[in-house]
Design a protein around this motif. Structure first.
Motif, PDB file in Angstrom:
ATOM      1  N   PHE A   1     -74.849 -12.493  92.997  1.00  0.00           N
ATOM      2  CA  PHE A   1     -75.076 -13.015  91.648  1.00  0.00           C
ATOM      3  C   PHE A   1     -73.912 -13.885  91.141  1.00  0.00           C
ATOM      4  O   PHE A   1     -73.835 -14.179  89.958  1.00  0.00           O
ATOM      5  N   SER A   2     -73.033 -14.290  92.029  1.00  0.00           N
ATOM      6  CA  SER A   2     -71.820 -14.971  91.567  1.00  0.00           C
ATOM      7  C   SER A   2     -72.109 -16.281  90.837  1.00  0.00           C
ATOM      8  O   SER A   2     -71.352 -16.690  89.957  1.00  0.00           O
ATOM      9  N   ASN A   3     -73.205 -16.958  91.187  1.00  0.00           N
ATOM     10  CA  ASN A   3     -73.529 -18.237  90.543  1.00  0.00           C
ATOM     11  C   ASN A   3     -74.371 -18.075  89.287  1.00  0.00           C
ATOM     12  O   ASN A   3     -74.649 -19.050  88.592  1.00  0.00           O
ATOM     13  N   ALA A   4     -74.806 -16.852  89.009  1.00  0.00           N
ATOM     14  CA  ALA A   4     -75.743 -16.638  87.898  1.00  0.00           C
ATOM     15  C   ALA A   4     -75.044 -16.721  86.545  1.00  0.00           C
ATOM     16  O   ALA A   4     -73.943 -16.206  86.361  1.00  0.00           O
ATOM     17  N   THR A   5     -75.699 -17.368  85.585  1.00  0.00           N
ATOM     18  CA  THR A   5     -75.264 -17.397  84.189  1.00  0.00           C
ATOM     19  C   THR A   5     -76.311 -16.639  83.378  1.00  0.00           C
ATOM     20  O   THR A   5     -77.502 -16.936  83.461  1.00  0.00           O
ATOM     21  N   ILE A   6     -75.871 -15.672  82.576  1.00  0.00           N
ATOM     22  CA  ILE A   6     -76.803 -14.753  81.919  1.00  0.00           C
ATOM     23  C   ILE A   6     -77.298 -15.287  80.577  1.00  0.00           C
ATOM     24  O   ILE A   6     -78.439 -15.052  80.193  1.00  0.00           O
ATOM     25  N   ILE A   7     -76.458 -15.988  79.840  1.00  0.00           N
ATOM     26  CA  ILE A   7     -76.837 -16.547  78.533  1.00  0.00           C
ATOM     27  C   ILE A   7     -76.645 -18.057  78.574  1.00  0.00           C
ATOM     28  O   ILE A   7     -75.608 -18.551  79.058  1.00  0.00           O
ATOM     29  N   ASP A   8     -77.626 -18.810  78.094  1.00  0.00           N
ATOM     30  CA  ASP A   8     -77.494 -20.267  78.035  1.00  0.00           C
ATOM     31  C   ASP A   8     -76.277 -20.627  77.180  1.00  0.00           C
ATOM     32  O   ASP A   8     -76.157 -20.167  76.034  1.00  0.00           O
ATOM     33  N   PRO A   9     -75.353 -21.419  77.719  1.00  0.00           N
ATOM     34  CA  PRO A   9     -74.084 -21.664  77.016  1.00  0.00           C
ATOM     35  C   PRO A   9     -74.223 -22.370  75.681  1.00  0.00           C
ATOM     36  O   PRO A   9     -73.376 -22.195  74.798  1.00  0.00           O
ATOM     37  N   ASP A  10     -75.273 -23.146  75.488  1.00  0.00           N
ATOM     38  CA  ASP A  10     -75.414 -23.893  74.245  1.00  0.00           C
ATOM     39  C   ASP A  10     -76.507 -23.336  73.336  1.00  0.00           C
ATOM     40  O   ASP A  10     -76.328 -23.257  72.126  1.00  0.00           O
ATOM     41  N   LEU A  11     -77.620 -22.944  73.920  1.00  0.00           N
ATOM     42  CA  LEU A  11     -78.741 -22.484  73.111  1.00  0.00           C
ATOM     43  C   LEU A  11     -78.688 -20.997  72.812  1.00  0.00           C
ATOM     44  O   LEU A  11     -79.465 -20.481  72.009  1.00  0.00           O
ATOM     45  N   ARG A  12     -77.776 -20.277  73.492  1.00  0.00           N
ATOM     46  CA  ARG A  12     -77.511 -18.859  73.190  1.00  0.00           C
ATOM     47  C   ARG A  12     -78.748 -17.980  73.365  1.00  0.00           C
ATOM     48  O   ARG A  12     -78.975 -17.052  72.590  1.00  0.00           O
ATOM     49  N   VAL A  13     -79.562 -18.264  74.361  1.00  0.00           N
ATOM     50  CA  VAL A  13     -80.706 -17.417  74.667  1.00  0.00           C
ATOM     51  C   VAL A  13     -80.594 -16.955  76.113  1.00  0.00           C
ATOM     52  O   VAL A  13     -79.933 -17.604  76.926  1.00  0.00           O
ATOM     53  N   PRO A  14     -81.221 -15.824  76.468  1.00  0.00           N
ATOM     54  CA  PRO A  14     -81.168 -15.370  77.858  1.00  0.00           C
ATOM     55  C   PRO A  14     -81.751 -16.422  78.800  1.00  0.00           C
ATOM     56  O   PRO A  14     -82.759 -17.059  78.503  1.00  0.00           O
ATOM     57  N   THR A  15     -81.096 -16.611  79.951  1.00  0.00           N
ATOM     58  CA  THR A  15     -81.526 -17.620  80.904  1.00  0.00           C
ATOM     59  C   THR A  15     -82.614 -17.084  81.828  1.00  0.00           C
ATOM     60  O   THR A  15     -82.927 -15.902  81.831  1.00  0.00           O
TER      61      THR A  15
ATOM     62  N   LEU B   1     -77.830  -4.185  84.563  1.00  0.00           N
ATOM     63  CA  LEU B   1     -77.825  -3.560  83.242  1.00  0.00           C
ATOM     64  C   LEU B   1     -77.419  -4.547  82.157  1.00  0.00           C
ATOM     65  O   LEU B   1     -77.943  -4.524  81.043  1.00  0.00           O
ATOM     66  N   LEU B   2     -76.464  -5.409  82.485  1.00  0.00           N
ATOM     67  CA  LEU B   2     -76.034  -6.423  81.521  1.00  0.00           C
ATOM     68  C   LEU B   2     -77.197  -7.347  81.172  1.00  0.00           C
ATOM     69  O   LEU B   2     -77.436  -7.644  79.992  1.00  0.00           O
ATOM     70  N   ALA B   3     -77.941  -7.796  82.188  1.00  0.00           N
ATOM     71  CA  ALA B   3     -79.088  -8.678  81.933  1.00  0.00           C
ATOM     72  C   ALA B   3     -80.136  -7.966  81.089  1.00  0.00           C
ATOM     73  O   ALA B   3     -80.670  -8.538  80.130  1.00  0.00           O
ATOM     74  N   GLN B   4     -80.420  -6.720  81.422  1.00  0.00           N
ATOM     75  CA  GLN B   4     -81.407  -5.971  80.637  1.00  0.00           C
ATOM     76  C   GLN B   4     -80.931  -5.757  79.201  1.00  0.00           C
ATOM     77  O   GLN B   4     -81.690  -5.919  78.244  1.00  0.00           O
ATOM     78  N   GLY B   5     -79.662  -5.389  79.059  1.00  0.00           N
ATOM     79  CA  GLY B   5     -79.120  -5.137  77.733  1.00  0.00           C
ATOM     80  C   GLY B   5     -79.108  -6.372  76.861  1.00  0.00           C
ATOM     81  O   GLY B   5     -79.373  -6.310  75.654  1.00  0.00           O
ATOM     82  N   ILE B   6     -78.798  -7.529  77.475  1.00  0.00           N
ATOM     83  CA  ILE B   6     -78.761  -8.772  76.706  1.00  0.00           C
ATOM     84  C   ILE B   6     -80.160  -9.150  76.229  1.00  0.00           C
ATOM     85  O   ILE B   6     -80.356  -9.594  75.090  1.00  0.00           O
ATOM     86  N   ILE B   7     -81.161  -8.955  77.074  1.00  0.00           N
ATOM     87  CA  ILE B   7     -82.536  -9.259  76.659  1.00  0.00           C
ATOM     88  C   ILE B   7     -82.961  -8.337  75.521  1.00  0.00           C
ATOM     89  O   ILE B   7     -83.555  -8.767  74.528  1.00  0.00           O
ATOM     90  N   ARG B   8     -82.637  -7.038  75.632  1.00  0.00           N
ATOM     91  CA  ARG B   8     -83.004  -6.104  74.563  1.00  0.00           C
ATOM     92  C   ARG B   8     -82.245  -6.430  73.270  1.00  0.00           C
ATOM     93  O   ARG B   8     -82.805  -6.369  72.178  1.00  0.00           O
TER      94      ARG B   8
END
Length: 506
Positions: free
Chosen positions: A216-230, A135-142
């Motif tokens: 999903f422990s290694n997954a990063t949801i937002i690019d740390p520098d470019l601030r876009v969904p990964t 849900l977090l991944a979906q919400g961040i993309i939306r």
């Protein structure tokens, strides 16, 4: 009700085509009506659930309208065919009417299960945690889609947050409380900031996320520098049945690029696609004169306006260092000023594949007074420029070794093809081996067309996670197309290509 007059409707493919056109006009939907040939193609692809030997009915009107709306959002026909059967006619009707009223429905189907509840009334923590992440991944993309045009901002208001993001925050809050901690997910800004770090990191501070069996422990949801969904974010978001790829930024960019190159027609289309992807990989920072020369040399001048508008931004003065634009020696993009001037006196590269793996190094300093400077948009840098580091390294090695190599053949069947369809190579840079495996289990993409199928994993990822390849292999399906993949590091692929000077005979 809008559909009362057609609930008992029946007709031929031709009649359905005319009825869809009428309904689009009646509902004032901003979409193009399909042609008769298109309706017949949809029936052949089983998007329309017409019983064999019977006429079309009301259900097919709803399915046709839903297909048109979802195609506009960027869904593929395969995705639409998969999700439409899960909607009841009533639900389809509500979704279509919501679109007509500009309400932007989620198009998430209702999923029923037969599993028994736990005696305590609580779901297993791992299930709850995985649901929260999806849900977090979906919400961040939306949320990203909403703020991208620049007309909205992220606000701490339930009414303006995407429902997926709000639900994710609720589930995350429950996880914190059940672990005996304070709710650290109540503020959307905190959650989005934390999403720039791996889920299993101390930044999140959730024990369930750092457990060895949490996939999903290694997954990063937002690019740390470019601030876009990964890429991880996109894959996790699509795990839930019915979530449309229209909300995946990479898919939208790919669609824009394919739509533009297809207008050139025939083989020219594929050459244009390769030239543009190579442009983003090698010259994400470029002077306008050099860009125009590149477009002329590659017969791309008809696409000049689209390329400037959709894929490049002007370099802002705030990103200049001593009045100059510093080019990264490793990936060729623009290095940005950094607060730690002692360590990054000449700037820091924002590309994830460079950060932490290469020492900052400037290959060239461009003067904006000598030419108008342009930088690829953040989404291009994330999805194409960064991954292209490995892709171009493999391609250049193949060419230097005298191999018959093609980059992004046939508009991206794979990253590098050797001797036409003999060897296909795809380079991947997903931070999580599990999300990569989940994608490959669904489809190995264009590699299916090659006799030998090689998946090249970034050496940088293996440096950070030595068990990356073993985890990837263990998660891949043991049968089917995914089982046919050869998994290698990028350096191993390069070494392999250097040892096969007669690979054209393979």
């Amino acid at each position: 009700m809008k559909f009362e007059s057609v609930r008992q409707w029946q007709g031929t493919a031709d009649a359905l085509t005319k009825e869809l056109k009428h309904q689009i006009k009646h509902l004032r939907l901003s979409v193009e009506p399909p042609a008769l040939r298109t309706v017949r193609a949809w029936r052949a692809k089983q998007l329309l659930s017409q019983p064999k030997g019977e006429e079309f009915g009301f259900r097919q009107i709803l399915e046709g309208l839903a297909t048109i709306l979802l195609l506009k959002k960027g869904w593929t026909l395969a995705a639409i065919a998969q999700v439409l059967p899960s909607f009841s006619a009533d639900t389809l009707e509500l979704q279509i009417l919501a679109e007509a009223q500009g309400q932007d429905p989620t198009w998430l189907p209702t999923i029923t299960t037969t599993s028994l509840p736990l005696p305590t009334g609580h779901r297993p923590p791992t299930d709850l945690a995985e649901d929260a992440v999806v849900l977090l991944a979906q919400g961040i993309i939306r949320q990203y889609d909403r703020v991208l045009p620049g007309q909205q901002i992220v606000r701490q208001e339930d009414s303006t947050l995407p429902p997926e993001l709000y639900q994710a925050m609720c589930k995350l809050g429950r996880l914190y409380i059940e672990e005996g901690q304070c709710d650290r997910a109540a503020c959307v800004h905190t959650v989005l900031d934390n999403a720039r770090y791996p889920l299993g990191s101390e930044r999140w501070g959730l024990g369930i996320f750092s457990q060895s069996d949490f996939r999903f422990s290694n997954a990063t949801i937002i690019d740390p520098d470019l601030r876009v969904p990964t890429s991880d974010c996109a894959e996790i978001a699509n795990l839930s049945s019915g979530f449309g790829e229209n909300n995946v930024i990479e898919h939208r960019l790919y669609t824009d690029l394919c739509d533009a190159t297809q207008r050139l027609g025939g083989r020219r289309q594929h050459k244009a696609y390769t030239a543009l992807r190579e442009l983003f990989g090698r010259y994400s920072l470029i002077g306008q004169r050099q860009l125009f020369d590149y477009l002329v040399d590659n017969d791309l001048t008809p696409l000049q306006g689209m390329i400037l508008d959709n894929f490049f931004d002007l370099v802002p003065d705030i990103w200049l260092i001593d009045g100059l634009a510093n080019r990264c020696a490793h990936c060729g993009t623009l290095m940005r000023p950094h607060p730690n001037n002692r360590l990054f006196s000449e700037g820091r590269c924002p590309i994830r594949q460079c950060i932490g793996h290469e020492l900052p190094k400037v290959s060239e300093k461009l003067d904006p007074n000598e030419d108008i400077l342009r930088i690829a948009k953040p989404q291009i840098l994330t999805y194409w420029t960064g991954p292209a580091i490995d892709e171009l390294a493999i391609f250049d090695t193949a060419r230097q070794n005298g191999l018959d190599a093609e980059l992004y053949p046939e508009s991206d069947l794979c990253d590098i093809a050797i001797n036409e369809k003999v060897i296909g190579i795809d380079a991947k840079s997903y931070t999580s081996p599990v999300t990569l495996a989940l994608r490959l289990n669904r489809s190995i993409g264009g590699l299916i067309y090659y006799r030998r199928r090689i998946l090249a994993v970034s050496d940088r990822l293996i440096e950070d996670n030595p068990s990356y390849i073993s985890t990837l292999k263990s998660t891949l399906d043991k049968k089917g197309d995914a089982a046919s993949l050869e998994i290698m590091s990028v350096s191993s692929v390069i070494e392999f290509l250097q040892k096969i000077p007669y690979a054209n005979q393979t």
